[in-house]
Design an enzyme around this catalytic site. Structure first.
Site, PDB file in Angstrom:
ATOM      1  CB  SER A  11     -25.182  48.541  -5.454  1.00  0.00           C
ATOM      2  OG  SER A  11     -26.075  47.327  -5.081  1.00  0.00           O
ATOM      3  CB  CYS A  12     -24.576  54.177  -3.293  1.00  0.00           C
ATOM      4  SG  CYS A  12     -23.785  55.926  -3.340  1.00  0.00           S
ATOM      5  N   GLY A  13     -21.723  52.937  -5.104  1.00  0.00           N
ATOM      6  CA  GLY A  13     -20.334  52.830  -5.298  1.00  0.00           C
ATOM      7  C   GLY A  13     -19.854  51.477  -5.208  1.00  0.00           C
TER       8      GLY A  13
END
Length: 265
Positions: free
Chosen positions: A42-44
């Protein structure tokens, strides 16, 4: 030849495998509510919540800490004090806003009986007044009541010149209903549609200065604070987020990971 049902076969194979089959050996094994086979990059994004839905300022602080912990993943350009932006979604702290609005002469209805919007506004005074007029007309057209406006307190002194150059004005509006709200799901949908009506009315005017307008949120449940600031700056930039009266039982944070964006809020 019969057509192969790929999805059904895939599900059958997955069901036959051990629960943690194929998991990264560096990740922990499945335990309690945690499922190793559901792990995703989950990028960011980060999330924290009180399992018993007890609002507290500690949850707000923990959400901001998660955001700060993502600092190593974010991108900066030639100006190291300018990032891609970040934000936090929280439950509406009804007690906090009741006190804040009372000081402004705005009497809010009971908890959950009004909607709260956060808007990025044009810096030009005439364009700002035009947006306010459009909002008032849209609210009335949807059969709702505009209870009042609040200027969002924020601190710009520590932002880089390149960030301040595109910093919008920021206002919150409070929207009520002429009759008691019994179906809160329906009211939430009505606020969603109202946000779309306002946006379309503003953008189709194509008037000078209106391009800076952006509806950050409009809901009877949650409020969003976001900006083109570095992750460790968000809590300081918005004074509300450092107020101990600002409480929530959940916090959802996001840091934007994009290297091809223009310096716009």
């Amino acid at each position: 030849m019969a057509r192969l049902d790929v999805d059904r076969v895939g599900h059958s194979i997955a069901a036959a495998l051990p629960r943690d089959a194929g998991r990264d050996p560096l990740l922990p094994a499945s335990e309690g509510l945690y499922r190793a086979d559901r792990e995703r990059d989950s990028c960011g994004v980060g999330f924290v919540a009180d399992m018993k839905n007890r609002p507290s300022h500690r949850i707000v602080q923990q959400g901001l800490q998660i955001l700060a912990n993502l600092d190593h993943r974010g991108a900066v350009g030639g100006d190291p004090t300018m990032g891609d932006g970040c934000g936090i979604l929280l439950q509406i702290p009804f007690g906090f806003f009741a006190a804040e609005c009372a000081a402004l002469g705005i009497e809010l209805p009971a908890d959950g009986q009004y909607g709260l919007g956060h808007l990025f506004m044009p810096r030009d005074a005439a364009a700002c007044r035009l947006v306010e007029a459009i909002v008032a007309e849209a609210v009335a057209s949807e059969g709702l009541t505009l209870l009042g406006w609040r200027d969002v307190p924020f601190r710009s002194a520590d932002l880089s010149p390149s960030v301040r150059a595109t910093e919008p004005g920021q206002r919150q509006l409070f929207i009520g209903s002429p009759k008691p709200i019994e179906d809160r799901e329906a009211f939430e949908r009505q606020l969603f549609l109202l946000r779309k009506v306002i946006s379309n009315a503003v953008y189709t005017r194509r008037a000078e200065g209106l391009a800076e307008f952006y509806p950050v949120c409009l809901s009877a449940r949650t409020v969003v604070y976001k900006g083109m600031v570095l992750v460790h700056e968000l809590g300081h930039y918005y004074e509300d987020l450092s107020d101990p009266r600002f409480e929530s039982a959940l916090a959802l944070v996001h840091q934007r990971f994009a290297t091809n964006t223009f310096p716009s809020w």
